[in-house]
Design a protein around this motif. Structure first.
Motif, PDB file in Angstrom:
ATOM      1  N   ALA A   1       6.304 -12.943   8.341  1.00  0.00           N
ATOM      2  CA  ALA A   1       6.981 -12.343   9.658  1.00  0.00           C
ATOM      3  C   ALA A   1       7.771 -11.113   9.600  1.00  0.00           C
ATOM      4  CB  ALA A   1       7.214 -13.295  10.631  1.00  0.00           C
ATOM      5  N   ASP A   2       8.115 -10.815   8.267  1.00  0.00           N
ATOM      6  CA  ASP A   2       9.139 -10.001   7.928  1.00  0.00           C
ATOM      7  C   ASP A   2       8.443  -8.324   7.797  1.00  0.00           C
ATOM      8  OD1 ASP A   2      10.979  -8.244   6.725  1.00  0.00           O
ATOM      9  OD2 ASP A   2      11.400  -9.273   4.983  1.00  0.00           O
ATOM     10  N   VAL A   3       8.357  -7.972   9.010  1.00  0.00           N
ATOM     11  CA  VAL A   3       7.890  -6.428   9.153  1.00  0.00           C
ATOM     12  C   VAL A   3       8.688  -5.299   9.049  1.00  0.00           C
ATOM     13  CG1 VAL A   3       6.080  -7.313  10.802  1.00  0.00           C
ATOM     14  CG2 VAL A   3       8.304  -6.282  11.755  1.00  0.00           C
ATOM     15  N   TYR A   4       9.848  -5.422   8.395  1.00  0.00           N
ATOM     16  CA  TYR A   4      10.969  -4.595   8.232  1.00  0.00           C
ATOM     17  C   TYR A   4      11.097  -4.076   6.856  1.00  0.00           C
ATOM     18  CZ  TYR A   4      11.953  -6.219  12.672  1.00  0.00           C
ATOM     19  OH  TYR A   4      12.134  -6.375  14.292  1.00  0.00           O
ATOM     20  N   ARG A   5      11.185  -5.195   5.815  1.00  0.00           N
ATOM     21  CA  ARG A   5      11.231  -4.633   4.314  1.00  0.00           C
ATOM     22  C   ARG A   5      10.065  -4.346   3.642  1.00  0.00           C
ATOM     23  NH1 ARG A   5      11.198  -7.881  -0.369  1.00  0.00           N
ATOM     24  NH2 ARG A   5      10.759  -9.802   0.545  1.00  0.00           N
ATOM     25  N   PRO A   6      10.085  -3.135   3.003  1.00  0.00           N
ATOM     26  CA  PRO A   6       8.958  -2.715   2.372  1.00  0.00           C
ATOM     27  C   PRO A   6       8.405  -3.762   1.297  1.00  0.00           C
ATOM     28  CG  PRO A   6      10.849  -0.961   2.297  1.00  0.00           C
ATOM     29  CD  PRO A   6      11.344  -2.346   2.843  1.00  0.00           C
ATOM     30  N   ALA A   7       7.070  -3.881   1.390  1.00  0.00           N
ATOM     31  CA  ALA A   7       6.430  -4.741   0.441  1.00  0.00           C
ATOM     32  C   ALA A   7       6.752  -6.163   0.427  1.00  0.00           C
ATOM     33  CB  ALA A   7       6.928  -4.418  -0.941  1.00  0.00           C
ATOM     34  N   ALA A   8       7.455  -6.517   1.810  1.00  0.00           N
ATOM     35  CA  ALA A   8       7.560  -8.033   1.892  1.00  0.00           C
ATOM     36  C   ALA A   8       6.340  -8.855   1.956  1.00  0.00           C
ATOM     37  CB  ALA A   8       8.652  -8.256   3.026  1.00  0.00           C
ATOM     38  N   ILE A   9       5.401  -8.380   2.824  1.00  0.00           N
ATOM     39  CA  ILE A   9       4.064  -8.901   3.072  1.00  0.00           C
ATOM     40  C   ILE A   9       3.322  -9.128   1.694  1.00  0.00           C
ATOM     41  CG2 ILE A   9       2.107  -8.964   4.131  1.00  0.00           C
ATOM     42  CD1 ILE A   9       3.668  -7.642   6.454  1.00  0.00           C
ATOM     43  N   ALA A  10       3.568  -7.895   0.726  1.00  0.00           N
ATOM     44  CA  ALA A  10       2.497  -8.106  -0.290  1.00  0.00           C
ATOM     45  C   ALA A  10       3.032  -8.841  -1.394  1.00  0.00           C
ATOM     46  CB  ALA A  10       2.615  -6.436  -1.023  1.00  0.00           C
ATOM     47  N   GLN A  11       4.491  -9.267  -1.436  1.00  0.00           N
ATOM     48  CA  GLN A  11       5.242  -9.882  -2.207  1.00  0.00           C
ATOM     49  C   GLN A  11       4.923 -11.526  -1.974  1.00  0.00           C
ATOM     50  OE1 GLN A  11       9.563 -10.142  -1.935  1.00  0.00           O
ATOM     51  NE2 GLN A  11       9.850 -11.566  -3.616  1.00  0.00           N
ATOM     52  N   LEU A  12       5.003 -11.703  -0.520  1.00  0.00           N
ATOM     53  CA  LEU A  12       4.496 -13.197  -0.204  1.00  0.00           C
ATOM     54  C   LEU A  12       3.247 -13.238  -0.787  1.00  0.00           C
ATOM     55  CD1 LEU A  12       5.291 -15.507   0.586  1.00  0.00           C
ATOM     56  CD2 LEU A  12       4.736 -15.193   3.037  1.00  0.00           C
ATOM     57  N   GLU A  13       2.146 -12.380  -0.388  1.00  0.00           N
ATOM     58  CA  GLU A  13       0.707 -12.612  -0.706  1.00  0.00           C
ATOM     59  C   GLU A  13       0.711 -12.810  -2.534  1.00  0.00           C
ATOM     60  OE1 GLU A  13      -3.609 -10.381  -0.290  1.00  0.00           O
ATOM     61  OE2 GLU A  13      -1.724  -9.424   0.090  1.00  0.00           O
ATOM     62  N   SER A  14       1.472 -12.086  -2.839  1.00  0.00           N
ATOM     63  CA  SER A  14       1.253 -12.254  -4.608  1.00  0.00           C
ATOM     64  C   SER A  14       1.860 -13.678  -5.077  1.00  0.00           C
ATOM     65  CB  SER A  14       2.190 -11.029  -4.971  1.00  0.00           C
ATOM     66  OG  SER A  14       2.285 -11.436  -6.440  1.00  0.00           O
ATOM     67  N   VAL A  15       2.939 -13.983  -4.631  1.00  0.00           N
ATOM     68  CA  VAL A  15       3.328 -15.374  -5.159  1.00  0.00           C
ATOM     69  C   VAL A  15       2.706 -16.537  -4.452  1.00  0.00           C
ATOM     70  CG1 VAL A  15       5.848 -14.663  -5.449  1.00  0.00           C
ATOM     71  CG2 VAL A  15       5.275 -15.469  -3.124  1.00  0.00           C
ATOM     72  N   THR A  16       2.160 -16.390  -3.182  1.00  0.00           N
ATOM     73  CA  THR A  16       1.304 -17.474  -2.830  1.00  0.00           C
ATOM     74  C   THR A  16      -0.111 -17.473  -3.366  1.00  0.00           C
ATOM     75  OG1 THR A  16       1.924 -16.965  -0.479  1.00  0.00           O
ATOM     76  CG2 THR A  16      -0.085 -18.170  -0.747  1.00  0.00           C
ATOM     77  N   LYS A  17      -0.655 -16.251  -4.020  1.00  0.00           N
ATOM     78  CA  LYS A  17      -1.798 -16.331  -4.764  1.00  0.00           C
ATOM     79  C   LYS A  17      -1.458 -16.933  -6.319  1.00  0.00           C
ATOM     80  CE  LYS A  17      -4.613 -12.540  -2.764  1.00  0.00           C
ATOM     81  NZ  LYS A  17      -5.119 -11.419  -2.856  1.00  0.00           N
ATOM     82  N   GLN A  18      -0.594 -16.845  -6.865  1.00  0.00           N
ATOM     83  CA  GLN A  18       0.080 -17.301  -7.930  1.00  0.00           C
ATOM     84  C   GLN A  18       0.064 -18.817  -7.883  1.00  0.00           C
ATOM     85  OE1 GLN A  18       3.312 -15.314 -10.227  1.00  0.00           O
ATOM     86  NE2 GLN A  18       3.082 -13.683  -8.770  1.00  0.00           N
ATOM     87  N   VAL A  19       0.683 -19.355  -7.154  1.00  0.00           N
ATOM     88  CA  VAL A  19       0.644 -20.762  -6.682  1.00  0.00           C
ATOM     89  C   VAL A  19      -0.405 -21.655  -6.326  1.00  0.00           C
ATOM     90  CG1 VAL A  19       3.189 -20.719  -6.411  1.00  0.00           C
ATOM     91  CG2 VAL A  19       1.690 -20.915  -4.496  1.00  0.00           C
ATOM     92  N   GLY A  20      -1.601 -20.906  -5.969  1.00  0.00           N
ATOM     93  CA  GLY A  20      -2.655 -21.354  -5.550  1.00  0.00           C
ATOM     94  C   GLY A  20      -2.982 -21.632  -4.019  1.00  0.00           C
ATOM     95  N   ALA A  21      -2.001 -21.367  -3.261  1.00  0.00           N
ATOM     96  CA  ALA A  21      -1.855 -21.899  -1.694  1.00  0.00           C
ATOM     97  C   ALA A  21      -2.748 -20.545  -0.988  1.00  0.00           C
ATOM     98  CB  ALA A  21      -0.592 -21.876  -1.079  1.00  0.00           C
TER      99      ALA A  21
END
Length: 455
Positions: free
Chosen positions: A141-161
């Protein structure tokens, strides 16, 4: 964490000997050292005063029993009060996450920008998936920091969630509600919502996160704080505690700060339990927080339970059982087995990671060893074994001068390193033979000086 306190207490324990009980006179010096160590560690002054008063109250008049010295008896009191300050007085259930609601259980992550909130969200997803066997969905729900959404998507995929996509044009409350709807429809056990942080505390940010909280009503609201923030952590904690009904604290970067006073200050200010601690940058570097065990670690008593858990995580039990059966049946311990042992040690966090959890006397015994150098040597040894042919790994006695030169060239090392590794392999093989014959104590004695960097 709080290394200075460990060192100061060890020094004072040596000076307090021969007293039958703890008195105001013989504890004064030690309490002064404890006070200085806590202040140097950036623990807030009100927390220090309260802590010292409690230690003094509990210590005075306590009998020094058995083989304990007065210093050791006082360390026992300090350990119990330190554990209470970290949350042991709240009971073991307090540090556990609650899932007592209709799935999905919602966890809201709150904190300032730059404390490692997004990475911690990924680590928590991995922890819940692997340790608690939960089906986890994350959303940003971080719509302000650049690439925040992409960062969470990346780490979530890495952990298999699972990850619920959002966009910087969406409103945080809408993102949270849409993710909750998706989690219900797809039978997720847990929804973790990563919220926006800021470089400073501002009213708009607090109102926004309060609105998200009100919309989804999370069962857990975790305040993520950087252990290296020091005194700044206290003001931050107060602001978030006033704005949100926090249920717990997650400390990040605990491995990066020998002072670690934020752990005690934030717990004292909010009255909320510390539930997790980030102990490394790796995605599995999140530990459930145990106040009693952490207090023991701070005071140089080690954390043997954490060491056992690390071993359980790192050791391939089937491979270990196969190895034991092979040795018992008279099979030979070859280079493939030797490499497997080295690999298991790396999985357990390497030498420095293991040493950190041992009691202080063991750490002092290894103080002369260069752990970073030792771990580099372990990696080089694995490289040398990888440069061998399958036949050479199965029968190391085949490795003579010409083969040694070829192996050294393939691994990018000197021939002397190949010779050194073969010597260490021979020592390990000898130990395995003793283990087969039941000579466990002989084997333990034989380990002295065998591993690289531990001579």
């Amino acid at each position: 964490m709080l290394d200075n306190l460990t060192q100061r207490l060890a020094k004072v324990v040596k000076t307090m000997r021969g007293e039958a009980r703890l008195t105001e006179a013989n504890t004064a010096e030690m309490l002064r050292e404890v006070r200085l160590a806590l202040l140097e560690a950036d623990v807030a002054l009100p927390a220090v005063r309260e802590f010292i008063a409690k230690v003094k109250e509990k210590a005075l008049g306590e009998e020094v029993i058995g083989s304990l010295s007065p210093g050791q008896a006082l360390v026992g009191v300090v350990q119990r009060e330190l554990a209470a300050l970290m949350g042991a007085d709240l009971g073991p259930e307090a540090t556990q996450l609650s899932f007592a609601q209709q799935p999905p259980a919602i966890i809201l992550m709150a904190g300032l920008q730059g404390v490692g909130k997004t990475t911690t969200t990924g680590k928590l997803a991995k922890y819940l998936k692997e340790q608690k066997k939960k089906k986890v969905l994350t959303v940003s729900a971080d719509v302000y920091r650049p690439a925040a959404i992409a960062q969470l998507e990346s780490v979530t995929k890495q952990v298999g969630a699972d990850f619920f996509p959002s966009h910087s044009t969406d409103k945080p409350v809408d993102i949270a509600l849409n993710a909750l709807d998706w989690a219900k429809k797809h039978y997720h056990d847990v929804l973790i919502i990563d919220t926006a942080g800021r470089l400073g505390i501002d009213e708009a940010m607090m109102q926004e996160i309060a609105a998200v909280h009100g919309a989804v009503k999370p069962i857990e609201t975790l305040f993520v704080v950087d252990a290296m923030l020091g005194q700044d952590a206290i003001n931050t904690a107060k602001a978030f505690n006033d704005a949100l009904p926090l249920t717990g604290i997650v400390l990040t970067k605990l491995d990066g700060d020998s002072r670690g006073g934020a752990a005690l200050s934030v717990r004292h200010v909010t009255g909320k339990p510390i539930k997790f601690a980030g102990v490394s940058e790796k995605l599995d570097g999140l530990e459930a927080f145990d106040p009693t065990r952490m207090a023991s670690r701070v005071l140089g008593m080690g954390d043997i339970m954490a060491l056992v858990e690390e071993a359980r995580k790192g050791v391939d039990e089937k491979a270990a059982a196969d190895m034991a059966n092979k040795i018992k049946a008279g099979g030979r311990f070859d280079m493939n087995d030797f490499k497997a042992q080295l690999t298991q040690m790396k999985k357990m966090g390497g030498m420095s990671g293991l040493l950190d959890k041992l009691p202080a006397q063991f750490q002092q015994a290894a103080a002369g060893a260069n752990m970073d150098q030792a771990e580099k040597q372990v990696r080089r040894m694995c490289g040398i074994i990888d440069s061998m042919t399958p036949q050479e790994r199965a029968k190391p006695e085949l490795i003579k001068a010409n083969r040694k030169r070829r192996i050294a060239a393939g691994a990018g090392v000197q021939v002397q390193e190949v010779n050194r590794m073969l010597t260490q392999y021979d020592q390990m093989q000898t130990m395995m033979k003793k283990l087969k014959g039941g000579g466990l104590m002989k084997m333990m004695r034989g380990m002295k000086g065998m591993m690289p960097g531990m001579r």
